[in-house]
Scaffold this motif. Structure first.
Motif, PDB file in Angstrom:
ATOM      1  N   SER A 110       0.839  -1.197   0.000  1.00  0.00           N
ATOM      2  CA  SER A 110       0.000   0.000   0.000  1.00  0.00           C
ATOM      3  C   SER A 110       0.875   1.248   0.000  1.00  0.00           C
ATOM      4  CB  SER A 110      -0.930   0.008   1.220  1.00  0.00           C
ATOM      5  OG  SER A 110      -0.178   0.130   2.406  1.00  0.00           O
ATOM      6  N   LEU A 111       0.257   2.345  -0.423  1.00  0.00           N
ATOM      7  CA  LEU A 111       0.924   3.653  -0.456  1.00  0.00           C
ATOM      8  C   LEU A 111       0.044   4.662   0.260  1.00  0.00           C
ATOM      9  CD1 LEU A 111       1.893   3.650  -4.215  1.00  0.00           C
ATOM     10  CD2 LEU A 111       3.528   3.693  -2.335  1.00  0.00           C
ATOM     11  N   SER A 112       0.681   5.606   0.942  1.00  0.00           N
ATOM     12  CA  SER A 112      -0.093   6.678   1.558  1.00  0.00           C
ATOM     13  C   SER A 112       0.732   7.959   1.560  1.00  0.00           C
ATOM     14  CB  SER A 112      -0.497   6.306   2.990  1.00  0.00           C
ATOM     15  OG  SER A 112       0.643   6.064   3.772  1.00  0.00           O
ATOM     16  N   PRO A 113       0.062   9.106   1.419  1.00  0.00           N
ATOM     17  CA  PRO A 113       0.783  10.378   1.452  1.00  0.00           C
ATOM     18  C   PRO A 113       1.458  10.567   2.811  1.00  0.00           C
ATOM     19  CG  PRO A 113      -1.476  10.689   0.699  1.00  0.00           C
ATOM     20  CD  PRO A 113      -1.363   9.285   1.205  1.00  0.00           C
ATOM     21  N   ALA A 114       2.633  11.153   2.785  1.00  0.00           N
ATOM     22  CA  ALA A 114       3.379  11.429   4.016  1.00  0.00           C
ATOM     23  C   ALA A 114       3.683  12.923   4.060  1.00  0.00           C
ATOM     24  CB  ALA A 114       4.662  10.606   4.062  1.00  0.00           C
ATOM     25  N   PHE A 115       4.255  13.355   5.125  1.00  0.00           N
ATOM     26  CA  PHE A 115       4.581  14.759   5.354  1.00  0.00           C
ATOM     27  C   PHE A 115       5.522  15.289   4.268  1.00  0.00           C
ATOM     28  CE2 PHE A 115       7.237  18.018   7.422  1.00  0.00           C
ATOM     29  CZ  PHE A 115       6.242  18.917   7.766  1.00  0.00           C
ATOM     30  N   GLY A 116       5.301  16.528   3.829  1.00  0.00           N
ATOM     31  CA  GLY A 116       6.210  17.196   2.907  1.00  0.00           C
ATOM     32  C   GLY A 116       6.122  16.729   1.464  1.00  0.00           C
ATOM     33  N   GLY A 117       4.989  16.196   1.047  1.00  0.00           N
ATOM     34  CA  GLY A 117       4.832  15.781  -0.340  1.00  0.00           C
ATOM     35  C   GLY A 117       5.415  14.418  -0.655  1.00  0.00           C
ATOM     36  N   ARG A 118       5.889  13.729   0.361  1.00  0.00           N
ATOM     37  CA  ARG A 118       6.451  12.394   0.161  1.00  0.00           C
ATOM     38  C   ARG A 118       5.348  11.352   0.267  1.00  0.00           C
ATOM     39  NH1 ARG A 118      10.925  12.112   4.582  1.00  0.00           N
ATOM     40  NH2 ARG A 118       9.110  12.687   5.789  1.00  0.00           N
ATOM     41  N   PHE A 119       5.675  10.119  -0.108  1.00  0.00           N
ATOM     42  CA  PHE A 119       4.763   8.998   0.055  1.00  0.00           C
ATOM     43  C   PHE A 119       5.434   7.944   0.908  1.00  0.00           C
ATOM     44  CE2 PHE A 119       2.004  10.814  -2.917  1.00  0.00           C
ATOM     45  CZ  PHE A 119       0.887  10.014  -3.128  1.00  0.00           C
ATOM     46  N   GLU A 120       4.621   7.214   1.667  1.00  0.00           N
ATOM     47  CA  GLU A 120       5.126   6.084   2.436  1.00  0.00           C
ATOM     48  C   GLU A 120       4.611   4.812   1.780  1.00  0.00           C
ATOM     49  OE1 GLU A 120       5.498   5.372   7.038  1.00  0.00           O
ATOM     50  OE2 GLU A 120       3.466   4.842   6.370  1.00  0.00           O
ATOM     51  N   ALA A 121       5.533   3.883   1.505  1.00  0.00           N
ATOM     52  CA  ALA A 121       5.162   2.595   0.929  1.00  0.00           C
ATOM     53  C   ALA A 121       5.272   1.527   2.013  1.00  0.00           C
ATOM     54  CB  ALA A 121       6.084   2.254  -0.228  1.00  0.00           C
ATOM     55  N   VAL A 122       4.198   0.755   2.176  1.00  0.00           N
ATOM     56  CA  VAL A 122       4.228  -0.397   3.067  1.00  0.00           C
ATOM     57  C   VAL A 122       4.440  -1.615   2.171  1.00  0.00           C
ATOM     58  CG1 VAL A 122       2.961  -1.777   4.743  1.00  0.00           C
ATOM     59  CG2 VAL A 122       2.677   0.705   4.707  1.00  0.00           C
ATOM     60  N   LEU A 123       5.479  -2.387   2.466  1.00  0.00           N
ATOM     61  CA  LEU A 123       5.836  -3.528   1.636  1.00  0.00           C
ATOM     62  C   LEU A 123       5.161  -4.808   2.129  1.00  0.00           C
ATOM     63  CD1 LEU A 123       9.626  -2.658   1.309  1.00  0.00           C
ATOM     64  CD2 LEU A 123       7.747  -1.982  -0.181  1.00  0.00           C
ATOM     65  N   ASP A 124       5.190  -5.839   1.298  1.00  0.00           N
ATOM     66  CA  ASP A 124       4.559  -7.123   1.631  1.00  0.00           C
ATOM     67  C   ASP A 124       5.078  -7.723   2.931  1.00  0.00           C
ATOM     68  OD1 ASP A 124       3.045  -7.037  -0.660  1.00  0.00           O
ATOM     69  OD2 ASP A 124       4.402  -8.299  -1.817  1.00  0.00           O
ATOM     70  N   ASN A 125       6.336  -7.429   3.277  1.00  0.00           N
ATOM     71  CA  ASN A 125       6.911  -7.989   4.503  1.00  0.00           C
ATOM     72  C   ASN A 125       6.675  -7.099   5.729  1.00  0.00           C
ATOM     73  OD1 ASN A 125       8.673  -5.912   3.961  1.00  0.00           O
ATOM     74  ND2 ASN A 125      10.525  -7.163   3.998  1.00  0.00           N
ATOM     75  N   GLY A 126       5.881  -6.031   5.564  1.00  0.00           N
ATOM     76  CA  GLY A 126       5.551  -5.150   6.679  1.00  0.00           C
ATOM     77  C   GLY A 126       6.480  -3.963   6.850  1.00  0.00           C
ATOM     78  N   GLU A 127       7.619  -3.953   6.163  1.00  0.00           N
ATOM     79  CA  GLU A 127       8.533  -2.811   6.265  1.00  0.00           C
ATOM     80  C   GLU A 127       7.921  -1.589   5.598  1.00  0.00           C
ATOM     81  OE1 GLU A 127      12.813  -3.006   5.722  1.00  0.00           O
ATOM     82  OE2 GLU A 127      12.591  -5.182   5.459  1.00  0.00           O
ATOM     83  N   LYS A 128       8.367  -0.433   6.042  1.00  0.00           N
ATOM     84  CA  LYS A 128       7.913   0.823   5.454  1.00  0.00           C
ATOM     85  C   LYS A 128       9.121   1.550   4.886  1.00  0.00           C
ATOM     86  CE  LYS A 128       4.110   1.299   8.686  1.00  0.00           C
ATOM     87  NZ  LYS A 128       3.506   2.089   9.763  1.00  0.00           N
ATOM     88  N   THR A 129       8.913   2.211   3.757  1.00  0.00           N
ATOM     89  CA  THR A 129       9.971   3.012   3.151  1.00  0.00           C
ATOM     90  C   THR A 129       9.348   4.279   2.580  1.00  0.00           C
ATOM     91  OG1 THR A 129      11.865   2.975   1.646  1.00  0.00           O
ATOM     92  CG2 THR A 129       9.877   1.857   0.900  1.00  0.00           C
ATOM     93  N   ILE A 130      10.158   5.303   2.456  1.00  0.00           N
ATOM     94  CA  ILE A 130       9.680   6.609   1.993  1.00  0.00           C
ATOM     95  C   ILE A 130      10.070   6.827   0.537  1.00  0.00           C
ATOM     96  CG2 ILE A 130       9.982   9.110   2.294  1.00  0.00           C
ATOM     97  CD1 ILE A 130       8.262   7.914   4.458  1.00  0.00           C
ATOM     98  N   ILE A 131       9.136   7.362  -0.229  1.00  0.00           N
ATOM     99  CA  ILE A 131       9.408   7.796  -1.597  1.00  0.00           C
ATOM    100  C   ILE A 131       9.487   9.310  -1.542  1.00  0.00           C
ATOM    101  CG2 ILE A 131       8.540   7.850  -3.960  1.00  0.00           C
ATOM    102  CD1 ILE A 131       6.984   5.199  -2.973  1.00  0.00           C
ATOM    103  N   SER A 132      10.647   9.852  -1.877  1.00  0.00           N
ATOM    104  CA  SER A 132      10.844  11.294  -1.746  1.00  0.00           C
ATOM    105  C   SER A 132       9.982  12.055  -2.750  1.00  0.00           C
ATOM    106  CB  SER A 132      12.319  11.662  -1.912  1.00  0.00           C
ATOM    107  OG  SER A 132      12.717  11.486  -3.250  1.00  0.00           O
ATOM    108  N   ARG A 133       9.689  13.291  -2.431  1.00  0.00           N
ATOM    109  CA  ARG A 133       8.773  14.071  -3.261  1.00  0.00           C
ATOM    110  C   ARG A 133       9.291  14.253  -4.681  1.00  0.00           C
ATOM    111  NH1 ARG A 133       9.845  19.396   0.122  1.00  0.00           N
ATOM    112  NH2 ARG A 133      11.694  20.112  -0.982  1.00  0.00           N
ATOM    113  N   GLN A 134      10.606  14.201  -4.865  1.00  0.00           N
ATOM    114  CA  GLN A 134      11.198  14.312  -6.204  1.00  0.00           C
ATOM    115  C   GLN A 134      10.752  13.155  -7.106  1.00  0.00           C
ATOM    116  OE1 GLN A 134      15.469  14.385  -6.113  1.00  0.00           O
ATOM    117  NE2 GLN A 134      15.671  14.224  -8.323  1.00  0.00           N
ATOM    118  N   TYR A 135      10.511  11.972  -6.519  1.00  0.00           N
ATOM    119  CA  TYR A 135      10.170  10.785  -7.295  1.00  0.00           C
ATOM    120  C   TYR A 135       8.678  10.437  -7.253  1.00  0.00           C
ATOM    121  CZ  TYR A 135      15.171  10.297  -7.567  1.00  0.00           C
ATOM    122  OH  TYR A 135      16.498  10.537  -7.811  1.00  0.00           O
ATOM    123  N   VAL A 136       7.873  11.188  -6.507  1.00  0.00           N
ATOM    124  CA  VAL A 136       6.435  10.942  -6.440  1.00  0.00           C
ATOM    125  C   VAL A 136       5.773  11.077  -7.821  1.00  0.00           C
ATOM    126  CG1 VAL A 136       4.240  11.825  -5.523  1.00  0.00           C
ATOM    127  CG2 VAL A 136       6.162  11.393  -3.982  1.00  0.00           C
TER     128      VAL A 136
END
Length: 145
Positions: A110-136
């Motif tokens: 899943s993906l959800s908007p995060a602070f500052g125009g970034r997105f947070e990705a939740v991966l299949d294994n439960g880890e979370k990672t940030i997609i910076s606003r430059q790459y959104v």
């Protein structure tokens, strides 16, 4: 779909010709796989060297000038730089998520908007990672949003 295989004359280079009315996503994926061959990435950990298939890697991350391949439960150090990995990996699955990370989109739950125009990705294994606003914008384009 019709497939024809012809023998080549000795000394003649192998050639693949694709005839189609439109370049479907399936054909593009096939072409990508043909271009990349059977890419495996050498991952190092305390047990030794492991040959990793790209589809088992969730993301790559750079920490202290070292690149790590993060899989479902294991983390491996890889010798390649992120820009080299970008050129090696299947384009349909992997994308740059930040200056220090490459994300496997097929492992995103899943993906959800995060602070500052970034997105947070939740991966299949439960880890979370940030997609910076430059790459959104790239992410949105890749997902058809």
């Amino acid at each position: 779909m019709k497939i024809t295989i012809l023998d080549t004359i000795p000394g003649e280079e192998d050639e693949i010709i694709i005839k189609c009315q439109n370049l479907s996503e399936d054909i593009q994926n096939l072409l990508q796989k043909l271009k990349q061959g059977n890419t495996k990435i050498a991952g190092h950990n305390e047990d030794g060297i492991h040959l990793l298939e790209p589809d088992e890697i969730y993301y790559f991350e750079t920490v202290d000038n070292k690149v790590f391949a993060c899989c479902k439960k294991e983390v491996y150090e890889v010798r390649e730089k992120l820009y080299t990995l970008e050129n090696m990996l299947p384009v349909e699955s992997f994308m740059r998520a930040s200056k220090s990370a490459i994300l496997n989109l097929s492992k995103v739950k899943s993906l959800s908007p995060a602070f500052g125009g970034r997105f947070e990705a939740v991966l299949d294994n439960g880890e979370k990672t940030i997609i910076s606003r430059q790459y959104v914008p790239v992410l949105k384009e890749r997902l058809g949003l």
